[in-house]
Every structure is written in C-alpha cells, then in structure tokens.
Design a protein around this motif. Sequence first.
Motif, short mmCIF file in Angstrom:
data_model
loop_
_atom_site.label_atom_id
_atom_site.label_comp_id
_atom_site.label_asym_id
_atom_site.label_seq_id
_atom_site.Cartn_x
_atom_site.Cartn_y
_atom_site.Cartn_z
N LEU A 124 -6.11 40.42 -0.76
CA LEU A 124 -5.84 41.70 -0.11
C LEU A 124 -7.17 42.45 0.01
CD1 LEU A 124 -2.64 43.11 -1.89
CD2 LEU A 124 -2.81 42.39 0.51
N ARG A 125 -7.25 43.32 1.00
CA ARG A 125 -8.40 44.20 1.11
C ARG A 125 -7.94 45.65 1.15
NH1 ARG A 125 -13.25 45.00 5.55
NH2 ARG A 125 -11.59 46.06 6.72
N LEU A 126 -8.45 46.42 0.22
CA LEU A 126 -8.17 47.84 0.18
C LEU A 126 -9.30 48.60 0.87
CD1 LEU A 126 -6.97 48.26 -3.52
CD2 LEU A 126 -5.65 47.59 -1.51
N SER A 127 -8.94 49.68 1.52
CA SER A 127 -9.91 50.56 2.15
C SER A 127 -9.73 51.98 1.63
CB SER A 127 -9.74 50.57 3.68
OG SER A 127 -9.93 49.29 4.22
N CYS A 128 -10.83 52.71 1.58
CA CYS A 128 -10.77 54.10 1.16
C CYS A 128 -11.73 54.89 2.05
CB CYS A 128 -11.16 54.25 -0.30
SG CYS A 128 -11.20 55.97 -0.85
N GLY B 108 -15.53 54.65 -6.37
CA GLY B 108 -15.06 53.57 -7.22
C GLY B 108 -13.58 53.32 -7.03
N TRP B 109 -13.15 52.22 -7.64
CA TRP B 109 -11.74 51.87 -7.68
C TRP B 109 -11.30 51.76 -9.13
CZ3 TRP B 109 -8.68 51.69 -3.43
CH2 TRP B 109 -9.30 51.57 -2.19
N PRO C 299 -1.97 49.65 -14.32
CA PRO C 299 -0.86 48.70 -14.40
C PRO C 299 0.39 49.39 -14.96
CG PRO C 299 -2.86 47.80 -15.39
CD PRO C 299 -3.08 49.26 -15.19
N PRO C 300 1.55 48.83 -14.74
CA PRO C 300 2.78 49.44 -15.25
C PRO C 300 2.73 49.62 -16.76
CG PRO C 300 3.29 47.67 -13.72
CD PRO C 300 1.81 47.63 -13.95
N GLY C 301 2.97 50.83 -17.22
CA GLY C 301 3.03 51.12 -18.64
C GLY C 301 1.70 51.14 -19.35
N LYS C 302 0.60 51.10 -18.58
CA LYS C 302 -0.73 51.09 -19.20
C LYS C 302 -1.57 52.24 -18.68
CE LYS C 302 -0.82 46.08 -19.92
NZ LYS C 302 -1.59 44.83 -19.72
N GLU C 303 -2.72 52.43 -19.31
CA GLU C 303 -3.62 53.49 -18.89
C GLU C 303 -4.46 53.05 -17.68
OE1 GLU C 303 -4.28 55.66 -23.23
OE2 GLU C 303 -5.97 54.74 -22.18
N ARG C 304 -4.98 54.05 -17.01
CA ARG C 304 -5.85 53.77 -15.87
C ARG C 304 -7.12 53.08 -16.35
NH1 ARG C 304 -6.33 58.42 -11.41
NH2 ARG C 304 -4.11 58.29 -11.89
N GLU C 305 -7.57 52.09 -15.59
CA GLU C 305 -8.75 51.33 -15.98
C GLU C 305 -9.70 51.15 -14.81
OE1 GLU C 305 -6.88 47.75 -17.40
OE2 GLU C 305 -6.98 46.79 -15.43
N PHE C 306 -10.97 51.01 -15.15
CA PHE C 306 -12.01 50.83 -14.15
C PHE C 306 -11.91 49.44 -13.54
CE2 PHE C 306 -15.99 51.08 -12.08
CZ PHE C 306 -16.69 49.91 -12.35
N VAL C 307 -12.15 49.38 -12.22
CA VAL C 307 -12.15 48.09 -11.52
C VAL C 307 -13.54 47.79 -10.95
CG1 VAL C 307 -11.21 46.78 -9.59
CG2 VAL C 307 -9.71 48.28 -10.93
N ALA C 308 -14.04 48.70 -10.12
CA ALA C 308 -15.33 48.47 -9.46
C ALA C 308 -15.87 49.78 -8.93
CB ALA C 308 -15.19 47.46 -8.32
N ALA C 309 -17.18 49.83 -8.72
CA ALA C 309 -17.79 51.04 -8.17
C ALA C 309 -19.08 50.69 -7.45
CB ALA C 309 -18.05 52.06 -9.27
N ILE C 310 -19.49 51.60 -6.60
CA ILE C 310 -20.74 51.42 -5.88
C ILE C 310 -21.33 52.79 -5.60
CG2 ILE C 310 -19.64 51.43 -3.58
CD1 ILE C 310 -21.60 49.10 -2.88
N ARG C 311 -22.63 52.87 -5.70
CA ARG C 311 -23.32 54.13 -5.40
C ARG C 311 -23.76 54.13 -3.94
NH1 ARG C 311 -24.34 56.95 -10.06
NH2 ARG C 311 -24.32 55.76 -12.01
N TRP C 312 -23.80 55.31 -3.35
CA TRP C 312 -24.20 55.39 -1.95
C TRP C 312 -25.66 55.02 -1.75
CZ3 TRP C 312 -20.44 55.20 1.22
CH2 TRP C 312 -19.24 55.89 0.98
N SER C 313 -26.52 55.41 -2.68
CA SER C 313 -27.95 55.24 -2.47
C SER C 313 -28.48 53.90 -2.95
CB SER C 313 -28.72 56.35 -3.17
OG SER C 313 -28.45 56.32 -4.54
N TYR D 137 -6.36 53.15 -7.31
CA TYR D 137 -6.82 54.47 -6.90
C TYR D 137 -8.29 54.41 -6.48
CZ TYR D 137 -2.68 56.25 -9.30
OH TYR D 137 -1.38 56.51 -9.70
N CYS D 138 -8.58 55.07 -5.41
CA CYS D 138 -9.95 55.28 -4.98
C CYS D 138 -10.43 56.60 -5.58
CB CYS D 138 -10.00 55.32 -3.45
SG CYS D 138 -11.59 55.73 -2.77
N ALA D 139 -11.69 56.64 -5.96
CA ALA D 139 -12.24 57.85 -6.55
C ALA D 139 -13.66 58.08 -6.04
CB ALA D 139 -12.24 57.76 -8.07
#
Length: 122
Positions: free
Chosen positions: A18-22, A34-35, A39-53, A94-96
């Motif tokens: 799948l490809r997500l867009s933000c 970042g993304w 998961p169900p019943g769990k806390e939010r967790e980091f997936v990936a991130a990128i800096r603009w510069s 989630y996108c952030a």
Amino acid sequence: QVQLVESGGGLVQAGGSLRLSCAASGRTSTNAMGWFRQPPGKEREFVAAIRWSVGSPYYADSVKGRFTISRDNAKNTVYLQMNSLKPEDTAVYYCAAGWVLTVATARDYGYWGQGTQVTVSS
C-alpha cells in the motif's frame, strides 16, 4: 496552522503493498514530517520520518527494509510506501508534521492528520 490530509489506507493481504500519502497545507513552517501508527489496543508508535532540508529518512526497526518514506517538496506531500505487509502492521496510520527535534518522538509534532486505517489480513 498546518492541515494534513492522509489517503491510501485500506485492506490488503499479507505480503501485499500500500502507499499512503499525506498532503500538507497552511502557513506555519515545519522542518519534518513523519508517520506514526496505533495498532488495536496499543499505544501510538513511530514508523518513519523525513526532514524537509535533509533527505535522510528515519525508520522504526520493525519496518526497515519494507517501508520507504519519501517527499515531494513542491507538493508539500509525504508518502509512505509499504511493501511486504504483515498482519502486525495493522493499525491506524497518522501523518504528523512539526518543528521537530527528535523525529521519533510524537510530542515533538504539533500537527496531526485524522488517521487512515490499514488492515493486513493473514
């Protein structure tokens, strides 16, 4: 304010992709996007991130080699290409965005999208 609109979630079988867009809009500057996922019943967790510069991406160990984050500066859009999906990747994604010091820390991000469901069936 920054508005983030995510798209691309859905249901996929294990091993699929799948490809997500933000897409980001607004006037407040940010230095990274970042993304995260919850998961169900769990806390939010980091997936990936990128800096603009700086182009070097950051990944959680659980997705390295399977997920790829990329950006289109002209479109203020970040993508998350997810390959070789596993049932444990099932989550709301989630996108952030924000002026971020530590890319894997959720509280560093000031702006969040509404979330998109990704479900991976076995």
